[in-house]
Enzyme design. Structure first.
Site, short mmCIF file in Angstrom:
data_model
loop_
_atom_site.label_atom_id
_atom_site.label_comp_id
_atom_site.label_asym_id
_atom_site.label_seq_id
_atom_site.Cartn_x
_atom_site.Cartn_y
_atom_site.Cartn_z
N SER A 6 0.57 -1.23 -0.37
CA SER A 6 0.16 -0.40 -0.18
C SER A 6 0.45 1.39 0.07
O SER A 6 1.96 1.22 0.55
CB SER A 6 -0.97 -0.02 0.99
OG SER A 6 -1.48 1.15 1.71
N LYS A 7 0.19 1.98 -1.13
CA LYS A 7 1.15 3.94 -1.09
C LYS A 7 0.49 4.48 0.07
O LYS A 7 1.54 5.43 0.34
CB LYS A 7 0.81 4.49 -2.15
CG LYS A 7 1.70 3.63 -3.52
CD LYS A 7 1.82 4.55 -4.29
CE LYS A 7 2.45 3.76 -5.96
NZ LYS A 7 1.34 3.31 -6.98
N ARG A 8 -0.10 3.89 1.06
CA ARG A 8 -0.98 4.80 2.06
C ARG A 8 -0.35 5.30 3.13
O ARG A 8 0.82 4.38 3.39
CB ARG A 8 -2.23 4.47 2.58
CG ARG A 8 -3.76 4.62 1.71
CD ARG A 8 -3.84 6.48 1.60
NE ARG A 8 -3.87 6.59 3.12
CZ ARG A 8 -4.97 6.88 3.25
NH1 ARG A 8 -6.55 7.07 2.59
NH2 ARG A 8 -5.48 7.41 4.55
N GLY A 47 2.65 6.52 3.25
CA GLY A 47 4.07 5.91 3.36
C GLY A 47 5.02 4.75 3.66
O GLY A 47 6.22 5.01 3.80
#
Ligand code: GLU
Length: 500
Positions: free
Chosen positions: A262-264, A266
């Site tokens: 996931s990019k959320r 960071g």
């Protein structure tokens, strides 16, 4: 099709400065670093080159470039050549190499292996729409392959800007990938791809090949997304008569749910783990295990940097899906915390402890408490890029809780342990304290003998004295062995706390 590789080992990492330093990029950088170091111990060469791929001038910037340096510095990944180090194959930023790419593009045009194409964006869009309408694959149709001088001049007079396209020959292109094995594609799949855009900037594939060749890269090791680009790159190598390097593609990193990370928040940013208190040596160790292993049946997981440099070989790189598992990272972090030099460990945990003098007492106390240090993971529910629930790992290494009682009498009492201090146990502790006070030698053996002797006299199990004693002197239910704990705390502190 791969060349022999008796030439010196030279590898590179080629990040684009368009975002944060992704854990996947870090893993690629690390593998290249380890391969270079491993090789350097055995033969001349073994160099790691850092090349900044900033041809996309809109999306690249100096801040993002700095993020790469910060991430690499944190992980301790030094390079031999790069924008800061210099080197004989520089410049090492692609934005400073545009003339070089132009020169090779001109060479390919002159030898008939590339050509200028003048279609406008609208014309290309129409071409795609027409292909889509007859359910054909979207490909450049080759319309400008054989323009005459007059036709070209006419387009240029119109003010059109040309791209340079590669004239893809008929046939097949393939290679033997170190991790993925033999891969082959039909050239018809590749179409006449663009080498230089109409603004004079190179495409990724073109710049990458020119640079890898001129920088004498022996092994191109990168993420598995590079597999799609490799056939086009091979065609460029062949057209320019460049020697072809070995290719090693590394499997994508997946989350524990086997989905893309996931990019959320960071969580795929390497520096996120720094901010969560993960040690760089632990991250280094963990990343090395994502697509590499030390050998069949070898279950070693905890490695120092030097051990990894010694053991890392390409034969043990594999394409099995690599799962990035925060629990495993936490475990590895714990082991590195236990193994690091004590002085370093003390510096690290000092802020979590009450102020103390750095004397033998402090060192012994922290060393004993360190055996219980543990990095824990907690999970936060977040909404992922796709709008679905995902879990973000937080890391916590609460050493203060495990060791503050060495440095203050005001240590608080664990709820779970309060039950050990009862009307039955209190008088026993008083008796124990009286005997400890009378002990001639304050040693582990003497303390142990006293406790066991008293337990026997009272007709109770040693545990019935051990638990309340531990609670009384530390407020905790867990910690170093009780006899060791009492010895370290010292008689004065122990009697004071038992009396309380
Ligand atoms: N700049 C490319 C990237 O960041 C490099 C790919 C390669 O290593 O060839 O994906």
């Amino acid at each position: 099709m791969n060349s022999n590789n008796n030439k010196p080992i030279r590898v590179r990492m080629a990040p684009s400065p368009t975002g944060f330093f992704h854990v996947g990029t870090a893993r690629t950088a690390l593998f290249n670093y380890l391969f270079a170091k491993h090789s350097a111990q055995r033969a001349p060469g073994g160099k790691l080159v850092l090349r900044i791929e900033d041809t996309d001038l809109q999306r690249s910037n100096a801040d993002y470039e700095q993020v790469i340096y910060d991430g690499m510095a944190w992980l301790g990944l030094s390079v031999d050549e790069g924008p800061h180090q210099g080197g004989e194959f520089g410049p090492y930023r692609q934005s400073e190499r545009f003339e070089i790419y132009q020169k090779y593009a001109d060479e390919l045009i002159a030898s008939g292996k590339a050509y200028k194409a003048y279609e406008t964006g609208d014309e290309l869009t129409a071409m795609k729409a027409e292909q889509a309408a007859r359910k054909a694959a979207p490909r450049y149709n080759g319309a400008h392959r054989n323009l005459t001088e007059e036709q070209r001049a006419a387009y240029e007079n119109e003010g059109r800007k040309a791209v340079v396209r590669f004239l893809t020959p008929a046939g097949e292109t393939g290679w033997s990938d170190v991790a993925y094995g033999d891969i082959k594609v039909k050239n018809t799949e590749l179409d006449d791809f663009v080498l230089m855009k109409s603004d004079g900037s190179p495409t990724y594939n073109f710049a990458c090949v020119i640079d890898d060749a001129l920088m004498q890269i022996s092994h191109v090791m990168r993420g598995e997304d590079g597999i799609n680009n490799t056939p086009r790159q091979l065609l460029i190598y062949q057209a320019l008569g460049f020697e072809i390097p070995q290719f090693v593609h590394l499997p994508f990193l997946l989350g524990p749910d086997r989905k893309k990370l996931s990019k959320r928040h960071g969580a795929i940013n390497v520096l996120y783990y720094k901010s969560e208190g993960i040690l760089p040596d632990a991250m280094f160790n963990y990343l090395a295990l994502l697509g590499w292993n030390p050998g069949e049946g070898d279950t070693q997981e905890i490695f120092s940097r030097a051990e990894l440099e010694e053991k890392f070989t390409l034969e043990r790189v594999n394409k099995a899906a690599a799962i990035f598992d925060p629990e495993k990272l936490a475990h590895i972090n714990t082991e590195h915390l236990k193994a690091m030099p004590l002085n370093q460990f003390i510096e690290l945990v000092k802020p979590q402890l009450p102020p103390f003098e750095m004397d033998d007492y402090a060192k012994n106390a922290i060393e004993a408490a360190r055996e219980r240090v543990r990095t824990n993971v907690s999970w936060e529910e977040i909404t992922g890029d796709d709008g679905k629930m995902q879990k973000l790992a937080h890391f916590d290494t609460d050493f203060g809780r495990a060791a503050n009682y060495f440095f203050t009498d005001d240590y608080g009492v664990d709820e779970a342990g309060a039950k050990h201090l009862t009307d039955v146990s209190r008088p026993r502790l008083a008796q124990f304290a009286a005997r400890l006070e009378a002990l001639p030698d304050w040693t582990v053996e003497a303390i142990e003998g006293t406790l066991r002797g008293l337990a026997e006299e009272l007709g109770i199990k040693p545990a019935e004295l051990i638990h309340p004693s531990r609670m009384a002197v530390s407020g905790r239910t867990v910690g170093p062995s009780i006899f060791h704990l009492l010895e370290i705390l010292g008689r004065e502190r122990v009697l004071r706390r038992l009396a309380k």
